[in-house]
Design a protein around this motif. Structure first.
Motif, PDB file in Angstrom:
ATOM      1  N   GLN A 362      43.978  40.152  31.658  1.00 37.37           N
ATOM      2  CA  GLN A 362      43.152  41.183  32.289  1.00 37.37           C
ATOM      3  C   GLN A 362      43.042  42.433  31.430  1.00 37.37           C
ATOM      4  N   ALA A 363      44.147  42.877  30.858  1.00 37.86           N
ATOM      5  CA  ALA A 363      44.128  44.100  30.050  1.00 37.86           C
ATOM      6  C   ALA A 363      43.503  43.882  28.677  1.00 37.86           C
ATOM      7  N   VAL A 364      43.443  42.624  28.228  1.00 38.64           N
ATOM      8  CA  VAL A 364      42.908  42.326  26.891  1.00 38.64           C
ATOM      9  C   VAL A 364      41.395  42.513  26.852  1.00 38.64           C
ATOM     10  N   ALA A 367      36.060  39.621  24.650  1.00 38.13           N
ATOM     11  CA  ALA A 367      34.603  39.778  24.495  1.00 38.13           C
ATOM     12  C   ALA A 367      34.174  41.233  24.571  1.00 38.13           C
ATOM     13  N   SER A 368      35.040  42.109  25.106  1.00 38.99           N
ATOM     14  CA  SER A 368      34.789  43.565  25.102  1.00 38.99           C
ATOM     15  C   SER A 368      33.412  43.916  25.653  1.00 38.99           C
ATOM     16  N   GLN A 369      33.072  43.335  26.787  1.00 40.35           N
ATOM     17  CA  GLN A 369      31.771  43.605  27.391  1.00 40.35           C
ATOM     18  C   GLN A 369      31.837  44.863  28.254  1.00 40.35           C
ATOM     19  N   PRO A 370      30.720  45.604  28.347  1.00 44.67           N
ATOM     20  CA  PRO A 370      30.692  46.788  29.211  1.00 44.67           C
ATOM     21  C   PRO A 370      30.736  46.394  30.684  1.00 44.67           C
ATOM     22  N   TRP A 371      31.054  47.359  31.545  1.00 40.20           N
ATOM     23  CA  TRP A 371      31.212  47.050  32.972  1.00 40.20           C
ATOM     24  C   TRP A 371      29.923  46.539  33.596  1.00 40.20           C
ATOM     25  N   TRP A 411      30.121  37.418  50.784  1.00 35.39           N
ATOM     26  CA  TRP A 411      30.415  36.541  49.645  1.00 35.39           C
ATOM     27  C   TRP A 411      29.694  37.036  48.390  1.00 35.39           C
ATOM     28  N   ALA A 412      28.411  37.368  48.529  1.00 33.57           N
ATOM     29  CA  ALA A 412      27.622  37.828  47.380  1.00 33.57           C
ATOM     30  C   ALA A 412      28.170  39.145  46.829  1.00 33.57           C
ATOM     31  N   ALA A 413      28.443  40.093  47.718  1.00 33.32           N
ATOM     32  CA  ALA A 413      28.906  41.414  47.282  1.00 33.32           C
ATOM     33  C   ALA A 413      30.286  41.329  46.637  1.00 33.32           C
ATOM     34  N   MET A 414      31.203  40.608  47.268  1.00 36.06           N
ATOM     35  CA  MET A 414      32.563  40.514  46.742  1.00 36.06           C
ATOM     36  C   MET A 414      32.608  39.779  45.407  1.00 36.06           C
ATOM     37  N   THR A 415      31.778  38.752  45.263  1.00 35.49           N
ATOM     38  CA  THR A 415      31.754  38.014  43.997  1.00 35.49           C
ATOM     39  C   THR A 415      31.322  38.914  42.855  1.00 35.49           C
ATOM     40  N   LEU A 416      30.261  39.682  43.052  1.00 39.13           N
ATOM     41  CA  LEU A 416      29.787  40.594  42.008  1.00 39.13           C
ATOM     42  C   LEU A 416      30.840  41.660  41.704  1.00 39.13           C
ATOM     43  N   ILE A 417      31.471  42.201  42.742  1.00 35.20           N
ATOM     44  CA  ILE A 417      32.483  43.248  42.541  1.00 35.20           C
ATOM     45  C   ILE A 417      33.696  42.704  41.790  1.00 35.20           C
ATOM     46  N   LEU A 418      34.217  41.557  42.222  1.00 34.88           N
ATOM     47  CA  LEU A 418      35.427  41.003  41.615  1.00 34.88           C
ATOM     48  C   LEU A 418      35.188  40.575  40.173  1.00 34.88           C
ATOM     49  N   PHE A 419      34.044  39.952  39.915  1.00 39.87           N
ATOM     50  CA  PHE A 419      33.752  39.521  38.549  1.00 39.87           C
ATOM     51  C   PHE A 419      33.520  40.727  37.634  1.00 39.87           C
ATOM     52  N   THR A 420      33.003  41.818  38.194  1.00 39.83           N
ATOM     53  CA  THR A 420      32.804  43.031  37.405  1.00 39.83           C
ATOM     54  C   THR A 420      34.144  43.680  37.080  1.00 39.83           C
ATOM     55  N   ALA A 422      37.014  42.070  36.823  1.00 40.22           N
ATOM     56  CA  ALA A 422      37.762  41.178  35.932  1.00 40.22           C
ATOM     57  C   ALA A 422      37.564  41.590  34.472  1.00 40.22           C
ATOM     58  N   GLY A 423      38.639  41.528  33.686  1.00 39.72           N
ATOM     59  CA  GLY A 423      38.589  42.018  32.312  1.00 39.72           C
ATOM     60  C   GLY A 423      37.680  41.214  31.409  1.00 39.72           C
ATOM     61  N   GLU A 424      37.735  39.892  31.524  1.00 40.72           N
ATOM     62  CA  GLU A 424      36.924  39.037  30.647  1.00 40.72           C
ATOM     63  C   GLU A 424      35.583  38.733  31.300  1.00 40.72           C
ATOM     64  N   LYS A 425      34.504  39.069  30.614  1.00 40.53           N
ATOM     65  CA  LYS A 425      33.145  38.853  31.132  1.00 40.53           C
ATOM     66  C   LYS A 425      32.400  37.942  30.176  1.00 40.53           C
TER      67      LYS A 425
END
Length: 724
Positions: A362-364, A367-371, A411-420, A422-425
């Motif tokens: 998570q901290a790594v 891919a260093s993608q923006p939020w 489900w839609a809102a939480m998925t977008l929030i949690l994946f955003t 998450a460190g690796e995108k």
């Protein structure tokens, strides 16, 4: 003994259920309704689009990793689960495909393609909740979606997770309406498959678990106070208890998030963790994500406590059904993580390593993608779904707050929030984010389609608005863009189409007045306007999808945001060329492959059927034994070291062995920059250049390679890196 008898009883009922399913399958007849025939057409197109030229694109960098270890497994060399490559389901499925059909790029992607086809048909099972028009729209959107088409033709775990996620939502809704053991059994089985597929199952379980907790909060509180039996907690409670008790021990590594406060190392940090590099936290010389030293006993204690708690709650809920459900979950999970009981280390890597490794990552932020990476991806590829779902969610929350609508929106809102968060995108995770957005969009479309108007008049008005929406982009783009995207003749054709549509719309307005004795209101016209606009928009989404998945120009010079690190298309051309040389040669061919610059990565897969292949770094100076090889493949960076040794070889082509999409093309976006671009012609020019032409100011990053073939083999070979 009593447990065994109960197990036989329930497995017998499961067998009876499966026989009933087989009888139902044999009784299938051609559809008799519009919806049925529509789905026949959709599935037929899905089969074609998912299987057509499936092996055309070279295997992606990650696909090669998955294909290689699946192939080794299929050849009897075993498989050992490692959290780096996610769950074992993909490797078992890939190995099975190779074992049955042989190993090649097509069979590597065959099972994901089948899952992609199945996913497209799944909204049918929610037609009572979404509505028949909404279910059809959802299936059509999944059919044409760029991210779903691309990644259902891709050997990764994400298309499997999309199927598991939607299947779990369907089972949850069906069980809440009509509780049956068969549904509860399927619920346990699919959760076992989901946890064995990818660690995003933990995010899905957290989301669905929260939904079930909200739904059963009153009953749970009554049970806690002693006013209700746990077995009488209701359908949502049943689902929650089965999910919770089956998977709770797998959540044990979450304790690693507070290990600093405890003064132990339950989750060993990754060496690339910025805190490790800065010396803020200590990393042991142990496996990333694993407990270190005496912490191993603490980890075992936490796991055992959660296991005992799960068993106690499960048996308190239902002594008859819970052992069967938990046993089925554990059996499937166990055979996959232990590779059918041949790799008992998988028991540890599955129980602790899976979640532990990704907590450490998570901290790594690889891919260093923006939020805003996923928002950008959604607007490039799934703009229709995100816009419809966003506007539609507000409408549904205000006007149609049904249980099902609330579940899907959450489900839609939480998925977008949690994946955003998450460190690796990564681009393939767009599938998990897009799926609930598509279901919300389907609900909204069904509401629009049920506006009060005859089908005959509705179709004629749709035609008018379609013409207007086809003409409008042509006129607007020609006027506002500094660089004219097409000729003036096309511009005049757009004006002509718009004029015809306006004249016809006036005629229809008077026909409406004659038929209803009322002038059409804005309220009655808005749904028609929206549907027409959506049809044109969907056409653009489909065109983008075709370009991303089928265009050889795009494969040879990738410019898609869906690409993270793509193997060069010339790799598969070269592999076919080398196989032709192998067939023409009487002797076994010796091949030397450069290991420097990550050049050898893809060749382990593509040269798996060649017996004499040597891998060594060629960037450290000349190698004297080059003449022993008939074919030499190297990174272009190594070529200068061997110029004087290649006199007996002919250069038969260059290749791009790896492409990367440049993060710096979008990582500096800010809200002021976006607003400034929205009100400038140059900003719209930039959007048009990428959305329509796939042209961008930044070049794709790439690594280059070269192929040399001995003179005696090149009589019939002109180039090995061109499409034949």
């Amino acid at each position: 003994m009593q447990f065994i008898l109960r197990a036989i009883e329930y497995w017998s009922s499961a067998k009876y259920f499966s026989l009933r399913l087989w009888d139902s399958f044999k009784s299938i007849r051609p559809p008799r309704t519009f919806v049925g025939w529509t789905y026949v057409a959709i599935i037929t197109i899905a089969i074609i689009t998912r299987l057509w030229d499936l092996s055309g694109r070279s295997l992606h960098y990650d696909e090669i990793l998955h294909a290689w270890y699946s192939w080794m497994y299929s050849q009897g060399m075993g498989y050992s689960h490692t959290p780096l490559t996610h769950g074992p389901f993909l490797f078992h499925g890939g190995a099975a495909s190779f074992f049955v059909f042989g190993s090649n790029d097509f069979t590597a992607r065959f099972l994901p393609a089948l899952f992609g086809i199945f996913l497209i048909g799944m909204p049918y099972f929610l037609r009572n909740e979404i509505g028949k028009y909404g279910a059809i729209f959802a299936s059509i959107y999944l059919l044409i979606s760029p991210s779903f088409l691309y990644f259902s033709r891709f050997m990764r775990n994400d298309i499997y997770m999309a199927v598991w996620a939607l299947a779990l939502i369907i089972i949850m809704i069906k069980y809440q309406r009509s509780p049956r053991f068969s549904l509860l059994f399927a619920w346990a089985i699919i959760w076992a498959l989901a946890y064995s597929t990818k660690e995003s199952a933990f995010l899905l379980a957290g989301t669905i678990g929260l939904i079930l907790i909200f739904q059963t909060s009153k009953a749970l509180w009554q049970w806690i106070k002693g006013n209700r039996f746990l077995s009488d907690i209701g359908p949502s409670g049943d689902l929650l208890i089965v999910l919770g008790t089956c998977s709770l021990p797998l959540w044990a590594p979450i304790a690693g998030t507070i290990q600093s406060a405890l003064g132990v190392i339950l989750v060993n940090p990754d060496p690339n963790d910025p805190r490790v590099i800065a010396g803020e936290i200590i990393r042991s010389n142990a496996v990333t994500g694993a407990p270190v030293g005496g912490s191993l006993y603490i980890a075992a204690f936490i796991f055992l406590v959660l296991l005992i708690l799960s068993v106690a709650i499960g048996l308190l809920w239902d002594r008859k059904r819970w052992p069967i459900l938990a046993g089925s979950f554990a059996f499937i999970w166990l055979i996959l993580f232990t590779s059918f009981f041949t790799n008992w280390q998988g028991l540890f890597t599955g129980v602790w390593g899976s979640l532990g490794y990704w907590i450490a990552q998570q901290a790594v932020e690889r891919a260093s993608q923006p939020w805003y990476y996923y928002l950008l991806g959604l607007m490039v590829y799934e703009s229709l779904a995100i816009v419809l779902a966003t506007i539609g969610s507000i409408y549904l929350l205000l006007k149609h707050r049904t249980n099902f609508n609330l579940i899907i929106i959450f489900w839609a809102a939480m998925t977008l929030i949690l994946f955003t968060i998450a460190g690796e995108k990564m681009p393939w995770l767009l599938t998990g984010i897009t799926l609930p957005l598509v279901i919300v969009s389907g609900i909204v479309i069904d509401k629009l389609m049920h506006q009060a108007m005859s089908l005959y008049m509705r179709v004629r008005i749709y035609l008018v608005w379609l013409l207007l929406f086809i003409a409008s982009p042509i006129i607007i783009l020609y006027v506002i863009l500094p660089s004219k995207p097409f000729s003036v003749e096309i511009y005049y054709i757009g004006i002509l189409i718009g004029v015809i549509a306006l004249i016809y719309s006036v005629v229809l307005i008077f026909q409406w007045k004659n038929a209803t004795n009322n002038w059409p209101s804005l309220y009655s016209a808005l749904p028609i306007l929206a549907i027409s606009f959506i049809c044109v928009w969907a056409f653009g989404i489909g065109a983008s999808s075709v370009r991303a998945s089928y265009s050889y120009d795009n494969m040879e010079k990738p410019r898609e945001l869906l690409v993270y690190s793509q193997t060069g298309q010339e790799t598969s051309y070269a592999a076919k060329c080398l196989n032709r040389i192998k067939l023409m040669s009487e002797d076994d061919i010796r091949i030397l492959v450069d290991e420097s610059d990550n050049f050898a990565w893809q060749w382990r897969w593509y040269l798996r059927d060649f017996n004499n292949v040597d891998y060594r770094p060629l960037n450290q100076g000349p190698i004297k034994e080059l003449p022993e090889y008939q074919i030499i493949m190297m990174s272009k960076a190594s070529e200068n070291n061997h110029v004087n040794s290649l006199g007996a070889y002919r250069r038969t082509g260059e290749l791009h062995h790896l492409w990367w999409f440049p993060n710096y093309a979008y990582e500096q976006l800010t809200l002021p920059k976006i607003l400034d671009g929205a009100v400038s012609s140059q900003g719209w020019q930039t959007i048009y250049d990428y959305q329509v032409r796939r042209e961008m100011g930044s070049s794709m990053q790439r690594s280059n390679g070269i192929i040399y073939i001995a003179d005696q083999l090149t009589d019939d070979v002109t180039s090995c890196t061109k499409r034949q």
